[in-house]
Design a protein around this motif. Structure first.
Motif, PDB file in Angstrom:
ATOM      1  N   SER A  19      48.360  34.883  19.375  1.00  0.00           N
ATOM      2  CA  SER A  19      47.326  34.401  18.598  1.00  0.00           C
ATOM      3  C   SER A  19      46.974  34.843  17.212  1.00  0.00           C
ATOM      4  N   ILE A  20      47.141  36.073  17.026  1.00  0.00           N
ATOM      5  CA  ILE A  20      47.105  36.678  15.735  1.00  0.00           C
ATOM      6  C   ILE A  20      48.205  36.447  14.816  1.00  0.00           C
ATOM      7  N   ASN A  22      50.307  33.646  15.335  1.00  0.00           N
ATOM      8  CA  ASN A  22      50.060  32.154  14.926  1.00  0.00           C
ATOM      9  C   ASN A  22      49.203  31.968  13.980  1.00  0.00           C
ATOM     10  N   SER A  23      48.096  32.565  13.788  1.00  0.00           N
ATOM     11  CA  SER A  23      47.037  32.498  12.548  1.00  0.00           C
ATOM     12  C   SER A  23      47.581  32.840  11.382  1.00  0.00           C
ATOM     13  N   VAL A  24      48.641  34.137  11.354  1.00  0.00           N
ATOM     14  CA  VAL A  24      49.255  34.599  10.185  1.00  0.00           C
ATOM     15  C   VAL A  24      50.416  33.477   9.880  1.00  0.00           C
ATOM     16  N   ASN A  25      51.002  32.849  10.866  1.00  0.00           N
ATOM     17  CA  ASN A  25      51.944  31.840  10.424  1.00  0.00           C
ATOM     18  C   ASN A  25      51.377  30.756   9.613  1.00  0.00           C
ATOM     19  N   HIS A  26      50.195  30.165  10.188  1.00  0.00           N
ATOM     20  CA  HIS A  26      49.486  29.215   9.545  1.00  0.00           C
ATOM     21  C   HIS A  26      49.202  29.526   8.106  1.00  0.00           C
ATOM     22  N   ILE A  27      48.715  30.833   7.751  1.00  0.00           N
ATOM     23  CA  ILE A  27      48.523  31.103   6.481  1.00  0.00           C
ATOM     24  C   ILE A  27      49.650  31.015   5.677  1.00  0.00           C
ATOM     25  N   PHE A  28      51.046  31.454   6.290  1.00  0.00           N
ATOM     26  CA  PHE A  28      52.077  31.497   5.494  1.00  0.00           C
ATOM     27  C   PHE A  28      52.618  30.054   5.146  1.00  0.00           C
ATOM     28  N   ILE A  29      52.391  29.074   6.175  1.00  0.00           N
ATOM     29  CA  ILE A  29      52.864  27.674   6.009  1.00  0.00           C
ATOM     30  C   ILE A  29      51.863  27.216   4.941  1.00  0.00           C
ATOM     31  N   PHE A  30      50.569  27.458   4.783  1.00  0.00           N
ATOM     32  CA  PHE A  30      49.625  26.844   3.824  1.00  0.00           C
ATOM     33  C   PHE A  30      50.342  27.440   2.319  1.00  0.00           C
ATOM     34  N   LEU A  31      50.568  28.702   2.249  1.00  0.00           N
ATOM     35  CA  LEU A  31      50.937  29.201   1.256  1.00  0.00           C
ATOM     36  C   LEU A  31      52.277  28.535   0.435  1.00  0.00           C
ATOM     37  N   VAL A  32      53.100  28.223   1.472  1.00  0.00           N
ATOM     38  CA  VAL A  32      54.452  27.595   1.115  1.00  0.00           C
ATOM     39  C   VAL A  32      54.327  26.360   0.551  1.00  0.00           C
ATOM     40  N   ALA A  33      53.286  25.404   1.427  1.00  0.00           N
ATOM     41  CA  ALA A  33      52.834  23.869   0.969  1.00  0.00           C
ATOM     42  C   ALA A  33      52.347  24.031  -0.402  1.00  0.00           C
ATOM     43  N   ALA A  34      51.485  24.944  -0.680  1.00  0.00           N
ATOM     44  CA  ALA A  34      50.982  25.030  -2.103  1.00  0.00           C
ATOM     45  C   ALA A  34      51.771  25.354  -3.213  1.00  0.00           C
ATOM     46  N   PHE A  35      52.876  26.272  -2.719  1.00  0.00           N
ATOM     47  CA  PHE A  35      53.898  26.514  -3.808  1.00  0.00           C
ATOM     48  C   PHE A  35      54.678  25.235  -4.061  1.00  0.00           C
ATOM     49  N   TYR A  71      51.586  24.725  21.774  1.00  0.00           N
ATOM     50  CA  TYR A  71      51.516  26.140  21.760  1.00  0.00           C
ATOM     51  C   TYR A  71      50.062  26.367  22.144  1.00  0.00           C
ATOM     52  N   LYS A  72      49.790  27.303  23.237  1.00  0.00           N
ATOM     53  CA  LYS A  72      48.478  27.392  23.605  1.00  0.00           C
ATOM     54  C   LYS A  72      47.670  28.436  22.878  1.00  0.00           C
ATOM     55  N   VAL A  73      48.142  29.025  21.747  1.00  0.00           N
ATOM     56  CA  VAL A  73      47.453  29.757  20.823  1.00  0.00           C
ATOM     57  C   VAL A  73      47.140  29.217  19.493  1.00  0.00           C
ATOM     58  N   ASN A  74      47.890  27.803  19.499  1.00  0.00           N
ATOM     59  CA  ASN A  74      47.677  27.251  18.222  1.00  0.00           C
ATOM     60  C   ASN A  74      46.159  26.885  18.036  1.00  0.00           C
ATOM     61  N   PRO A  75      45.633  27.258  16.670  1.00  0.00           N
ATOM     62  CA  PRO A  75      44.288  26.958  16.671  1.00  0.00           C
ATOM     63  C   PRO A  75      43.977  25.703  16.264  1.00  0.00           C
ATOM     64  N   ILE A  76      44.686  25.024  15.760  1.00  0.00           N
ATOM     65  CA  ILE A  76      44.628  23.462  15.536  1.00  0.00           C
ATOM     66  C   ILE A  76      44.499  22.371  16.735  1.00  0.00           C
ATOM     67  N   THR A  77      45.567  22.854  17.638  1.00  0.00           N
ATOM     68  CA  THR A  77      45.554  22.139  18.576  1.00  0.00           C
ATOM     69  C   THR A  77      45.119  22.479  19.945  1.00  0.00           C
ATOM     70  N   ARG A  78      44.857  23.886  20.382  1.00  0.00           N
ATOM     71  CA  ARG A  78      44.358  24.321  21.507  1.00  0.00           C
ATOM     72  C   ARG A  78      43.011  23.648  22.104  1.00  0.00           C
ATOM     73  N   TRP A  79      42.148  23.117  21.336  1.00  0.00           N
ATOM     74  CA  TRP A  79      41.130  22.590  22.075  1.00  0.00           C
ATOM     75  C   TRP A  79      41.186  21.053  22.433  1.00  0.00           C
ATOM     76  N   ILE A  80      42.227  20.351  22.036  1.00  0.00           N
ATOM     77  CA  ILE A  80      42.497  18.872  22.355  1.00  0.00           C
ATOM     78  C   ILE A  80      43.415  18.684  23.790  1.00  0.00           C
ATOM     79  N   SER A  81      43.218  17.658  24.261  1.00  0.00           N
ATOM     80  CA  SER A  81      43.826  17.525  25.676  1.00  0.00           C
ATOM     81  C   SER A  81      45.442  17.498  25.395  1.00  0.00           C
ATOM     82  N   HIS A  82      46.057  17.616  26.444  1.00  0.00           N
ATOM     83  CA  HIS A  82      47.449  17.524  26.470  1.00  0.00           C
ATOM     84  C   HIS A  82      48.234  16.223  25.851  1.00  0.00           C
TER      85      HIS A  82
END
Length: 229
Positions: A19-20, A22-35, A71-82
Motif C-alpha cells: 500500500s505504501i 503504491n502510494s509512492v508510485n502514484h506520486i512518482f507518476i504525478f511528477l513524471v506527468a507534470a514534467f 490492484y487491491k491496494v490501489n487508492p484510486i480504485t480500491r473502493w469501487i466494484s470489480h
C-alpha cells in the motif's frame, strides 16, 4: 496455531508495504506527468516534444494506471466494484493507447532517421504491441461468442494480462532509452536525466507488482486446468 498467526502477520505486513509502495508510485507518476507536460509546453507541443508528451503520458501515466486498476491496494480504485474497475481499466487503456499510437504516428510520418536507434526500435514494437493490447482488451471485455468458442474467459484474461505486461515493458524500455536521445541530452539538465531514469525504473517495477501477481495466479490456475484434462 502460532504458525498461522505468523503467516497472517507476514501477509498483513506485506499488504501494508504494498500500500505504501503504491502510494509512492502514484506520486512518482504525478511528477513524471507534470514534467512531460511542462517540457512539451516549453516547445509549444510541437514535433519531438509532442511525441514525448503523447507517448510518455500514454505509457508512463495512463497505461500504468490501467495495469494497477485491479490492484487491491490501489487508492484510486480500491473502493469501487470489480465491474467499475474493469471499466476504469478499459478507459485508461483506450485513452493511453490512443495517445501512444497518435504520438508514434507523428514519428512514423517524420523524415528524421529515428528507427535506427534502440529507442526507436523499442518504440515501434511498443506502439504495435499497444494497438494489439487495445484490441485484445476490447475482446476480453466484450467476450464475443465467436472467440469464446475457441478460448474460455480464463484464457482470454491470461493472454490479455501477459501481453499487457509485455507491451508495458516495451513501452517503459523505450521511454528509458529516450533519455539518451539528442532531444533530452540537449534540452534537459544532464544532472536531472539520471533522476528521470531512476523514476521510470521505479514506476515500472512498482506498477507491475499487482499485475504480475495476478498473472502468476492465472498461470497456476491454467496449469491446474491443463492437468485435469
Amino acid at each position: 496455531m502460532t504458525e498461522r498467526k505468523n503467516a497472517s502477520s507476514i501477509a498483513s505486513s506485506w499488504l501494508q508495504i504494498q500500500s505504501i509502495l503504491n502510494s509512492v508510485n502514484h506520486i512518482f507518476i504525478f511528477l513524471v506527468a507534470a514534467f512531460f507536460f511542462v517540457m512539451a509546453k516549453r516547445f509549444d507541443f510541437q514535433d519531438t516534444a509532442m511525441h514525448m508528451f503523447m507517448t510518455g503520458t500514454g505509457f508512463h501515466v495512463l497505461i500504468a494506471q490501467a495495469l494497477m486498476s485491479h490492484y487491491k491496494v490501489n487508492p484510486i480504485t480500491r473502493w469501487i466494484s470489480h465491474k467499475n474497475k474493469s471499466r476504469y481499466h478499459g478507459l485508461m487503456q483506450l485513452v493511453g493507447g490512443s495517445m501512444v499510437l497518435l504520438g508514434s504516428l507523428g514519428k512514423f510520418n517524420s523524415k528524421e532517421v529515428h528507427f535506427e536507434t534502440w529507442h526507436g526500435i523499442f518504440g515501434v514494437a511498443a506502439a504495435f504491441g499497444c494497438a494489439a493490447s487495445v484490441v485484445g482488451g476490447l475482446v476480453n471485455f466484450f467476450q464475443p461468442k465467436i472467440v469464446l468458442k475457441k478460448y474460455p474467459p480464463s484464457e482470454l484474461k491470461f493472454r490479455h494480462n501477459l501481453f499487457g505486461l509485455l507491451t508495458f515493458t516495451l513501452g517503459m524500455t523505450a521511454i528509458y532509452l529516450g533519455y539518451y536521445s539528442r532531444f533530452f541530452t540537449r534540452y534537459v539538465d544532464s544532472q536531472f536525466i539520471p533522476a528521470m531514469m531512476l523514476t521510470t525504473v521505479l514506476v515500472y517495477f512498482l506498477t507491475i507488482i499487482g499485475p504480475l501477481g495476478a498473472l502468476l495466479s492465472k498461470l497456476k490456475y491454467r496449469r491446474q486446468k491443463q492437468q485435469q484434462k
